[in-house]
Design a protein around this motif. Structure first.
Motif, PDB file in Angstrom:
ATOM      1  N   THR A   1       0.874  -1.177   0.000  1.00  0.00           N
ATOM      2  CA  THR A   1       0.000   0.000   0.000  1.00  0.00           C
ATOM      3  C   THR A   1       0.913   1.229   0.000  1.00  0.00           C
ATOM      4  O   THR A   1       2.133   1.108   0.160  1.00  0.00           O
ATOM      5  N   LEU A   2       0.302   2.403  -0.114  1.00  0.00           N
ATOM      6  CA  LEU A   2       1.099   3.644  -0.123  1.00  0.00           C
ATOM      7  C   LEU A   2       1.910   3.787   1.163  1.00  0.00           C
ATOM      8  O   LEU A   2       2.990   4.373   1.165  1.00  0.00           O
ATOM      9  N   ALA A   3       1.388   3.215   2.277  1.00  0.00           N
ATOM     10  CA  ALA A   3       2.079   3.337   3.570  1.00  0.00           C
ATOM     11  C   ALA A   3       3.427   2.614   3.570  1.00  0.00           C
ATOM     12  O   ALA A   3       4.289   2.892   4.401  1.00  0.00           O
ATOM     13  N   ASP A   4       3.617   1.673   2.638  1.00  0.00           N
ATOM     14  CA  ASP A   4       4.890   0.927   2.588  1.00  0.00           C
ATOM     15  C   ASP A   4       5.988   1.693   1.856  1.00  0.00           C
ATOM     16  O   ASP A   4       7.137   1.242   1.805  1.00  0.00           O
ATOM     17  N   LEU A   5       5.642   2.819   1.231  1.00  0.00           N
ATOM     18  CA  LEU A   5       6.621   3.530   0.387  1.00  0.00           C
ATOM     19  C   LEU A   5       7.538   4.435   1.203  1.00  0.00           C
ATOM     20  O   LEU A   5       7.161   4.933   2.261  1.00  0.00           O
ATOM     21  N   ASP A   6       8.736   4.676   0.644  1.00  0.00           N
ATOM     22  CA  ASP A   6       9.651   5.672   1.213  1.00  0.00           C
ATOM     23  C   ASP A   6       9.466   7.022   0.522  1.00  0.00           C
ATOM     24  O   ASP A   6       9.749   8.064   1.108  1.00  0.00           O
ATOM     25  N   ALA A   7       9.061   6.993  -0.756  1.00  0.00           N
ATOM     26  CA  ALA A   7       8.917   8.248  -1.511  1.00  0.00           C
ATOM     27  C   ALA A   7       8.150   8.004  -2.801  1.00  0.00           C
ATOM     28  O   ALA A   7       7.944   6.849  -3.207  1.00  0.00           O
ATOM     29  N   ILE A   8       7.733   9.126  -3.412  1.00  0.00           N
ATOM     30  CA  ILE A   8       7.084   9.064  -4.729  1.00  0.00           C
ATOM     31  C   ILE A   8       7.936   9.891  -5.679  1.00  0.00           C
ATOM     32  O   ILE A   8       8.356  11.012  -5.351  1.00  0.00           O
ATOM     33  N   ALA A   9       8.221   9.324  -6.851  1.00  0.00           N
ATOM     34  CA  ALA A   9       9.028  10.034  -7.855  1.00  0.00           C
ATOM     35  C   ALA A   9       8.181  10.268  -9.091  1.00  0.00           C
ATOM     36  O   ALA A   9       7.380   9.407  -9.467  1.00  0.00           O
ATOM     37  N   VAL A  10       8.381  11.418  -9.709  1.00  0.00           N
ATOM     38  CA  VAL A  10       7.583  11.730 -10.896  1.00  0.00           C
ATOM     39  C   VAL A  10       8.441  12.449 -11.938  1.00  0.00           C
ATOM     40  O   VAL A  10       9.335  13.217 -11.585  1.00  0.00           O
ATOM     41  N   THR A  11       8.157  12.178 -13.208  1.00  0.00           N
ATOM     42  CA  THR A  11       8.863  12.876 -14.292  1.00  0.00           C
ATOM     43  C   THR A  11       8.381  14.321 -14.317  1.00  0.00           C
ATOM     44  O   THR A  11       7.177  14.582 -14.422  1.00  0.00           O
ATOM     45  N   SER A  12       9.343  15.268 -14.238  1.00  0.00           N
ATOM     46  CA  SER A  12       8.940  16.684 -14.258  1.00  0.00           C
ATOM     47  C   SER A  12       9.243  17.328 -15.609  1.00  0.00           C
ATOM     48  O   SER A  12       8.872  18.462 -15.855  1.00  0.00           O
ATOM     49  N   GLY A  13       9.926  16.636 -16.498  1.00  0.00           N
ATOM     50  CA  GLY A  13      10.238  17.145 -17.829  1.00  0.00           C
ATOM     51  C   GLY A  13      11.432  16.398 -18.378  1.00  0.00           C
ATOM     52  O   GLY A  13      12.023  15.606 -17.642  1.00  0.00           O
ATOM     53  N   PRO A  14      11.817  16.541 -19.620  1.00  0.00           N
ATOM     54  CA  PRO A  14      11.073  17.247 -20.650  1.00  0.00           C
ATOM     55  C   PRO A  14       9.912  16.388 -21.152  1.00  0.00           C
ATOM     56  O   PRO A  14       9.873  15.191 -20.886  1.00  0.00           O
ATOM     57  N   GLY A  15       8.988  17.008 -21.871  1.00  0.00           N
ATOM     58  CA  GLY A  15       7.842  16.270 -22.398  1.00  0.00           C
ATOM     59  C   GLY A  15       6.717  17.231 -22.742  1.00  0.00           C
ATOM     60  O   GLY A  15       6.916  18.449 -22.788  1.00  0.00           O
ATOM     61  N   LEU A  16       5.531  16.674 -22.939  1.00  0.00           N
ATOM     62  CA  LEU A  16       4.363  17.496 -23.267  1.00  0.00           C
ATOM     63  C   LEU A  16       3.826  18.121 -21.981  1.00  0.00           C
ATOM     64  O   LEU A  16       3.607  17.404 -20.993  1.00  0.00           O
ATOM     65  N   ALA A  17       3.611  19.430 -21.991  1.00  0.00           N
ATOM     66  CA  ALA A  17       3.234  20.146 -20.766  1.00  0.00           C
ATOM     67  C   ALA A  17       1.986  19.548 -20.113  1.00  0.00           C
ATOM     68  O   ALA A  17       2.001  19.216 -18.917  1.00  0.00           O
ATOM     69  N   GLY A  18       0.927  19.375 -20.874  1.00  0.00           N
ATOM     70  CA  GLY A  18      -0.336  18.870 -20.317  1.00  0.00           C
ATOM     71  C   GLY A  18      -0.188  17.451 -19.799  1.00  0.00           C
ATOM     72  O   GLY A  18      -0.743  17.093 -18.754  1.00  0.00           O
TER      73      GLY A  18
END
Ligand code: KG4
Ligand code: ZN
Length: 464
Positions: A73-90
């Motif tokens: 579950t989310l409680a088992d995670l240490d962190a969340i990573a997300v692509t912030s760029g480059p790419g399509l803005a929307g």
């Protein structure tokens, strides 16, 4: 500081909605990719508005599937990573907004990852998984070795058939296998070759993190973009890379002599301003012109060849055969999220000579093989001469085009001839995925480099 060592990666920069759980940048626990190929195929390229809409539909079920696949579950995670760029803005914004909300609600740190660094870490992740697999095979013979783990590393959980789950198919270990994280690692010349990028970086690991120096790049189209445009011109499916890759095997690569002229930096500075977004954001002037790529010329050369040899009608007939009719709006937007990515039938890519000849006459197969031979030759020439000039003893090739069979075979052969180490990601890790984003986030997590609450999409984010 790390607890479980688990990071949830989220990737929505282009036309794949992806989520993955990776342990300590070294083991993929689950990886889910919902492809939008079926949505964009009939347009011969990604339609940004459709991409954002499809990401919105897919993001929640894809993240849920990745967590369920990892049995956490989310409680088992240490962190969340997300692509912030480059790419399509929307498209980027969908992933960023959802990642921010999940991180805030669950009091987890958020890590912003550059998509290009993600592609480089796809290779490193794969190398670590291969190393671990070898070690666990040898420890199986030694029953006392290793503590039992709650999560089995290197095994990827199966997910719903709607999504493609990244399999554990082998990469191309080559002579570098297992040496990429050695205590005194040599710099790696990295070719990131995809639909949006053709960049050469000298990547140097220093104290746990990686530093990058831009060594070369395209001044106009990316190599994958050339594949996609040539495939569209010839009435083949989207994305063009896998079609050209499959068909090129049945053509004569020397039938059409395409060539690449040497790019002059001054011409790009003194002449008209470069038109593509990629070209505008690059410090082209300070790069060695020998390591600059240009793929818009070969696309035009293929167009001229098609017109001169009366191949237009044949290409038009092929596209109506592969895509018999335009879909209605409701067809491309199923209400049921369980059918995402599944709603428009995809034409099959020919696999045998008979199937290839059933789709394209021999002169078209020859043209396709010649195009690919020239593109791979140019990528090779510049990558190996940059490695030589910068003293890099190992080469890393990644991004969607790195899935290409001819590219892998010729790069591997040339590296062996020169005594250089070379590594590619697995085929599934070559194209966009979220495991590479979670893997790239691990050193940032250790260094506590967290994203601010104001994190936003940066469509033209650079790596160096
Ligand atoms: O890395 P990726 O999934 O997305 C971007 O970041 O752009 O790369 C997609 C690109 C497309 O242009 C596609 O045509 C190309 O990678 N590609 C290939 C192959 N598979 C995908 N190009 C050549 N041969 C392939 N087998
Ligand atoms: Zn990519």
């Amino acid at each position: 500081m790390p607890g479980s060592g688990l990071i949830l990666g989220i990737e929505t920069s282009c036309d794949e909605t992806a989520a993955a759980v990776v342990e300590r940048g070294a083991g993929t626990i689950s990886s889910v990719v919902a492809s939008q190929i079926a949505t964009h195929a009939r347009y011969g390229g990604v339609v940004p508005e459709l991409a954002s809409r499809e990401h919105l539909r897919a993001i929640v079920p894809v993240v849920r599937a990745a967590l369920a696949g990892a049995n956490i579950t989310l409680a088992d995670l240490d962190a969340i990573a997300v692509t912030s760029g480059p790419g399509l803005a929307g498209a980027l914004l969908v992933g960023i907004t959802y990642a921010k909300a999940l991180a805030f609600a669950n009091r987890l740190p958020l890590i912003a990852v550059n998509h290009l660094e993600g592609h480089i870490h796809a290779v490193l992740l794969n190398q670590r998984e291969l190393k671990k697999e070898r070690e666990s095979t040898s420890s199986e013979n030694d029953p006392g070795a290793g503590a039992p783990s709650k999560l089995r590393l290197g095994k990827v959980a199966q997910t719903s058939t709607v999504y493609s789950s990244i399999s554990a198919e082998p990469g191309a270990p080559g002579p570098a296998s297992g040496t990429w994280d050695s205590p005194n690692p040599a710099p790696a010349l990295s070719l990131v070759v995809s639909g949006g990028h053709t960049h050469l970086y000298l990547a140097q690991p220093t104290q746990g993190t990686w530093r990058y120096m831009l060594a070369g790049r395209t001044v106009d189209d990316a190599a994958g973009e050339a594949y996609d445009k040539v495939a569209k011109l010839l009435g083949l499916g989207y994305p063009g890379g896998p079609w050209i890759d499959a068909l090129a095997r049945f053509g004569n690569p020397r039938a059409v002599p395409f060539s690449f002229a040497q790019i002059k930096t001054k011409a790009h500075l003194g002449g008209k301003a470069p038109r593509t977004k990629a070209a505008k954001t690059a410090p082209i002037a300070r790069l060695d012109p020998h390591f600059l790529f240009s793929f818009s010329g070969i696309k035009t050369a293929v167009l001229r060849y098609v017109e001169l040899h009366g191949m237009r009608a044949e290409a038009k007939a092929r596209v109506s055969r592969l895509f018999p009719r335009a879909p209605t709006f409701s067809e491309s937007a199923p209400a049921d999220p369980e059918r995402l990515g599944d709603h428009v039938p995809r034409p099959a890519i020919p696999q045998t000579r008979e199937e290839a000849l059933g789709l394209c006459p021999q002169p078209t197969l020859d043209l396709i093989a010649s195009f690919q031979h020239a593109v791979v030759g140019d990528l090779m020439k510049k990558t190996f001469s940059a490695a030589e000039s910068l003293g890099a003893k190992r080469i890393l090739v990644t991004g969607g085009v790195a899935a290409n069979r001819e590219l892998r075979a010729r790069f591997t052969e040339e590296a062996a001839r020169r005594g250089l180490a070379i590594a590619f990601p697995t085929l599934a890790l070559s194209t966009d995925n979220a495991a590479m984003i979670a893997a790239a986030a691990w050193p940032r997590f250790l260094a506590q480099e967290f994203a601010p609450a104001s994190l936003s999409a940066d469509p033209s984010l650079t790596l160096a």
